[in-house]
Design an enzyme around this catalytic site. Structure first.
Site, PDB file in Angstrom:
ATOM      1  N   HIS A   1       2.821  -3.713  -2.443  1.00  0.00           N
ATOM      2  CA  HIS A   1       3.170  -4.320  -3.735  1.00  0.00           C
ATOM      3  C   HIS A   1       2.072  -5.314  -4.080  1.00  0.00           C
ATOM      4  O   HIS A   1       1.085  -5.459  -3.327  1.00  0.00           O
ATOM      5  CB  HIS A   1       4.550  -4.977  -3.657  1.00  0.00           C
ATOM      6  CG  HIS A   1       4.709  -5.905  -2.488  1.00  0.00           C
ATOM      7  ND1 HIS A   1       4.000  -7.077  -2.363  1.00  0.00           N
ATOM      8  CD2 HIS A   1       5.473  -5.823  -1.371  1.00  0.00           C
ATOM      9  CE1 HIS A   1       4.330  -7.687  -1.244  1.00  0.00           C
ATOM     10  NE2 HIS A   1       5.214  -6.938  -0.601  1.00  0.00           N
TER      11      HIS A   1
ATOM     12  N   GLY B   1       1.827  -8.409  -3.813  1.00  0.00           N
ATOM     13  CA  GLY B   1       1.553  -9.442  -2.802  1.00  0.00           C
ATOM     14  C   GLY B   1       0.476  -8.957  -1.835  1.00  0.00           C
ATOM     15  O   GLY B   1      -0.485  -9.672  -1.528  1.00  0.00           O
ATOM     16  N   HIS B   2       0.628  -7.708  -1.365  1.00  0.00           N
ATOM     17  CA  HIS B   2      -0.394  -7.134  -0.480  1.00  0.00           C
ATOM     18  C   HIS B   2      -1.723  -7.000  -1.221  1.00  0.00           C
ATOM     19  O   HIS B   2      -2.792  -7.302  -0.677  1.00  0.00           O
ATOM     20  CB  HIS B   2       0.017  -5.724  -0.018  1.00  0.00           C
ATOM     21  CG  HIS B   2       1.284  -5.651   0.776  1.00  0.00           C
ATOM     22  ND1 HIS B   2       2.418  -5.011   0.336  1.00  0.00           N
ATOM     23  CD2 HIS B   2       1.593  -6.124   2.019  1.00  0.00           C
ATOM     24  CE1 HIS B   2       3.365  -5.076   1.255  1.00  0.00           C
ATOM     25  NE2 HIS B   2       2.893  -5.759   2.290  1.00  0.00           N
TER      26      HIS B   2
END
Ligand code: AMP
Length: 283
Positions: free
Chosen positions: A33, A35-36
């Site tokens: 997502h 965040g990654h």
């Protein structure tokens, strides 16, 4: 993007780089997502040859159901990594990482760090994290390691690991801010297991942390934590593992809030049988 499924293939690719290069490493468990992807972007922006890994590490799961239901979306992940110009993806099997079966051959002296919060509620979790991250770091040999502050305690554990193993002590750890959904919910692969209705309810976790931050001087810390727990239960959460207001450097619970001393609130709670964690700095 080069995809390597074995340690040998990965080392061959890394050795084939002619000039001494700065390697940025982003370990993940996939179901990627934003965040990654923010970690990949941070590494690329710093000019690193960027290596990511996707490996759902069995030894860090203390709950069999959590492991079995961990979301997997390799094809979509590969496309996202290509879009974000990741240079290499390491995608090993469990047998590749654990030829003798998924067990940890030695103990990391994490002491207090694994007796509290995630360590207390997920026994053995950080031993598994240390083991797999140590193996991956030895293989990739990065200059920079990128991790997310959403897993605040994990970042502290990895900081410990980098000091504990001399071989890893030159690796620079970069802790990137938590990326959130529009409703405030911290992005997490496990959010995919939530129904739309519960995805909306899950925002209560972040709102509760914000409530604590906004009211920190108004009530005793115990009263505030009790109010916060009630908020979560009334918001639809089934169970609260912990809400802790702690010293940001030691994670020891604080007795009184002092704006001059870095403090953080950390929480873990279950919604629809999915365990969600989040944290928010208070200063
Ligand atoms: P995971 O795949 O959950 O093991 O996470 C891989 C890395 O991504 C870890 O360093 C996490 O802290 C980081 N990460 C996970 N969720 C987020 C997020 N919402 N914002 C920033 N980093 C994150």
């Amino acid at each position: 993007m080069i995809i390597c499924k074995t340690k040998q293939a990965l080392q061959k690719v890394l050795q084939s780089q002619n000039n001494p290069i700065s390697i940025g490493f982003v370990p993940t468990m996939g179901a990627l997502h934003n965040g990654h992807l923010a970690l990949i972007d941070a590494s690329k922006k710093a000019g690193n040859y960027t290596v990511s890994s996707i490996f759902v590490n069995p030894t860090q799961f203390n709950n069999k159901e959590d492991f079995e239901k961990y979301p997997i979306s390799i094809e979509a992940d590969i496309n996202l990594l290509i879009q974000h110009q990741c240079d290499v993806l390491f995608l090993p099997t469990v047998a590749e990482m654990y030829p003798d079966g998924p067990q940890i051959p030695h103990h990391y002296p994490l002491d207090y760090l694994e007796q509290i919060l995630e360590g207390e509620y997920r026994p053995g979790h950080f031993q598994g994290v240390c083991y797999i991250v140590e193996q991956l770091l030895k293989l990739v040999n990065p200059t920079h390691l990128y991790m997310g502050s959403k897993d605040y305690q994990q970042c502290m554990v990895i900081q410990f690991l980098l000091q504990y193993n001399q071989q890893l002590s030159n690796i620079q750890l970069h802790i990137e801010p938590t990326v959130r959904e529009a409703n405030g919910l911290a992005m997490s692969s496990r959010n995919r297991r939530l129904s739309i209705e519960n995805f909306n309810k899950a925002a209560t976790l972040f709102q509760t942390l914000v409530f604590i931050k906004q009211n920190i001087g108004q009530y005793s810390l115990d009263a505030l934590i009790n109010m916060a727990k009630t908020k979560l239960i009334e918001g639809g959460f089934e169970k609260v593992d912990y809400i802790s207001i702690a010293d940001a450097h030691t994670l020891k619970p604080i007795e009184q809030f002092n704006p001059q001393q870095p403090a953080i609130v950390l929480a873990a709670a279950f919604l629809q049988n999915v365990r969600l964690i989040d944290n928010l700095p208070l200063n």
